[in-house]
Enzyme design. Structure first.
Site, PDB file in Angstrom:
ATOM      1  N   ILE A 104       0.669  -0.925   0.078  1.00  0.00           N
ATOM      2  CA  ILE A 104      -0.094   0.292  -0.610  1.00  0.00           C
ATOM      3  C   ILE A 104       1.022   1.239  -0.143  1.00  0.00           C
ATOM      4  O   ILE A 104       0.577   2.238   0.601  1.00  0.00           O
ATOM      5  CB  ILE A 104      -0.772   0.554   1.372  1.00  0.00           C
ATOM      6  CG1 ILE A 104      -0.109   0.168   2.716  1.00  0.00           C
ATOM      7  CG2 ILE A 104      -2.009  -0.909   0.878  1.00  0.00           C
ATOM      8  CD1 ILE A 104      -1.417   0.467   3.516  1.00  0.00           C
ATOM      9  N   GLY A 105       2.212   1.012   0.015  1.00  0.00           N
ATOM     10  CA  GLY A 105       2.895   2.114  -0.122  1.00  0.00           C
ATOM     11  C   GLY A 105       3.728   3.114   0.161  1.00  0.00           C
ATOM     12  O   GLY A 105       4.341   4.087   1.332  1.00  0.00           O
ATOM     13  N   ASN A 155       4.594 -10.291 -11.727  1.00  0.00           N
ATOM     14  CA  ASN A 155       5.863 -10.822 -10.666  1.00  0.00           C
ATOM     15  C   ASN A 155       6.882 -10.205 -11.222  1.00  0.00           C
ATOM     16  O   ASN A 155       7.272 -10.542 -12.401  1.00  0.00           O
ATOM     17  CB  ASN A 155       5.342 -12.230 -11.732  1.00  0.00           C
ATOM     18  CG  ASN A 155       6.408 -13.197 -10.446  1.00  0.00           C
ATOM     19  OD1 ASN A 155       7.435 -13.335  -9.761  1.00  0.00           O
ATOM     20  ND2 ASN A 155       5.571 -14.581  -9.631  1.00  0.00           N
ATOM     21  N   CYS A 202       7.075 -12.214   4.581  1.00  0.00           N
ATOM     22  CA  CYS A 202       7.833 -12.589   5.188  1.00  0.00           C
ATOM     23  C   CYS A 202       7.596 -13.670   5.935  1.00  0.00           C
ATOM     24  O   CYS A 202       8.052 -14.002   6.821  1.00  0.00           O
ATOM     25  CB  CYS A 202       7.633 -12.111   6.580  1.00  0.00           C
ATOM     26  SG  CYS A 202       5.949 -11.711   6.619  1.00  0.00           S
ATOM     27  N   GLN A 203       6.257 -14.863   5.275  1.00  0.00           N
ATOM     28  CA  GLN A 203       5.505 -15.505   5.768  1.00  0.00           C
ATOM     29  C   GLN A 203       6.632 -16.891   5.568  1.00  0.00           C
ATOM     30  O   GLN A 203       6.543 -17.897   6.663  1.00  0.00           O
ATOM     31  CB  GLN A 203       4.535 -16.427   4.881  1.00  0.00           C
ATOM     32  CG  GLN A 203       3.420 -15.384   5.379  1.00  0.00           C
ATOM     33  CD  GLN A 203       3.254 -14.148   4.154  1.00  0.00           C
ATOM     34  OE1 GLN A 203       4.468 -13.805   3.331  1.00  0.00           O
ATOM     35  NE2 GLN A 203       2.346 -13.202   3.669  1.00  0.00           N
ATOM     36  N   SER A 240      11.014 -14.901  -5.806  1.00  0.00           N
ATOM     37  CA  SER A 240      10.895 -13.637  -6.603  1.00  0.00           C
ATOM     38  C   SER A 240      12.334 -13.588  -5.599  1.00  0.00           C
ATOM     39  O   SER A 240      13.316 -12.181  -6.207  1.00  0.00           O
ATOM     40  CB  SER A 240       9.763 -13.082  -6.581  1.00  0.00           C
ATOM     41  OG  SER A 240       9.114 -12.103  -4.529  1.00  0.00           O
ATOM     42  N   ASN A 290       0.339  -6.601   6.444  1.00  0.00           N
ATOM     43  CA  ASN A 290       1.463  -6.376   5.862  1.00  0.00           C
ATOM     44  C   ASN A 290       2.474  -5.360   5.304  1.00  0.00           C
ATOM     45  O   ASN A 290       3.137  -5.799   4.808  1.00  0.00           O
ATOM     46  CB  ASN A 290       0.762  -7.218   4.554  1.00  0.00           C
ATOM     47  CG  ASN A 290       0.654  -8.753   4.474  1.00  0.00           C
ATOM     48  OD1 ASN A 290       1.126  -9.590   5.209  1.00  0.00           O
ATOM     49  ND2 ASN A 290      -0.618  -9.187   3.693  1.00  0.00           N
TER      50      ASN A 290
END
Length: 331
Positions: A11-12, A54, A77-78, A96, A315
């Site tokens: 969200i920036g 992606n 982070c998961q 990624s 997140n």
């Protein structure tokens, strides 16, 4: 003027931090595959080019054509959390980022990097790959474990950060081999929560009877509190360990409630009625935005649901902490 590539842009939060730092530069391209997050990002930064793509589809030549010299990123982070089963490099969600790590030495135009992740990343195989790549590509770096309370923000959100730059001869910051857990400036005590509270909060944020059955697991905050627990993407969905709740009552009143509650069965009708008096409520998305140091004019579009707001915030990053680290990185 710095040209910035914002990866895993969400969200920036990184974009807000850049503005917070008052450094000279612009976000040339933001990249994220979360369409809801991208909608929120575009709502707040309509002038910024945003790619729903992606990261593994980018080539080094494409990135070089952007003529960027700075990368800001917060990879998933998961893979490094308990709920993510600590799968580390074996988790596909790291693909990624490991791709970027391999690509780094081909990106000769990149001079500055800031990366954020969850506590636990510092013990991972992916962290070792990242640091080895920074060294191989001629970067000098510093790792941090920092909480927003260290910069005057009344919210716990301990996170890993790494800042790195190639032009080390001009870097005034004295780096250390160990992970640093505080910043050079003394920011004093965290502010009180009353500074971020909304004046009028709808009843929909009140905890319902089903939730009050588990009042014994709640972390309760007050207007004079200088702390609050870390907000996760499961806030309001689960109660234990997902974030604090708020009451206009004072601490003495709450303490008396708990003393009386100990004489009742947890979750009983009398237990619930007792905690109803406190009018316990969740912090609103607006308040969580403020606790994560997003600017006053930042907002969610009206079509974004409350559940989506909390998931996106869980997140996201703390803007103030990253803003302070950017000042160090570019010093």
């Amino acid at each position: 003027m710095h040209r910035i590539l914002e990866l895993y842009s969400g969200i920036g939060g990184m974009h807000c931090a850049w503005k917070e730092s008052q450094l000279d530069g612009e976000v040339v391209l933001a990249v994220d595959i979360n369409t809801v997050a991208n909608e929120v990002y575009t709502h707040n930064f309509p002038e910024t080019c945003l790619s729903n793509r992606n990261i593994q589809s980018f080539t080094s030549k494409e990135i070089e054509k952007l003529n960027v010299n700075t990368v800001l990123m917060s990879p998933p982070c998961q893979p490094f959390t308990r709920n993510g089963k600590y799968l580390d490099v074996n988790d596909p969600r790291t693909d990624s980022f490991t791709y970027l790590i391999q690509l780094l030495c081909e990106l000769n135009n990149i001079e500055y990097i800031l990366m954020e992740n969850v506590k636990g990343f510092e013990c991972s195989t992916v962290r070792n790959l990242f640091i080895d790549s920074l060294k191989a590509c001629g970067f000098s770096y510093q790792e941090f474990l920092l909480c927003p309370t260290k910069v005057g923000v009344p919210n716990s959100r301990l996170r890993y950060y790494c800042i790195a730059r190639r032009s080390v001869s001009e870097w005034h910051f004295k780096r250390k081999e160990d992970i640093i857990t505080s910043l050079p400036c003394d920011y004093g005590l965290p502010n009180m929560l009353e500074e971020i509270l909304q004046k009028e909060v709808p009843d929909k944020y009140l905890l319902n009877e089903k939730m009050l059955k588990r009042a014994n697991v709640l972390d309760i905050c007050y207007k004079h509190s200088r702390r609050s627990c870390c907000f996760t993407k499961s806030y309001t969905h689960y109660l234990d360990g997902t974030g604090s709740v708020y009451t206009n009552s004072n601490e003495d009143h709450v303490e008396k409630c708990y003393k009386v509650a100990n004489t009742f069965d947890v979750g009983s009708e009398k237990f619930i009625e007792l905690f109803k008096e406190l009018k316990l409520r969740f912090f609103t998305p607006y308040e969580v935005l403020r606790l994560m140091s997003f600017p006053q004019n930042y907002e969610f579009p009206e079509n974004i649901t409350m559940k989506q707001c909390y998931r996106l915030l869980g997140n996201s990053v703390n803007v103030k902490v990253i803003g302070e680290l950017l000042k160090i990185l570019f010093d």
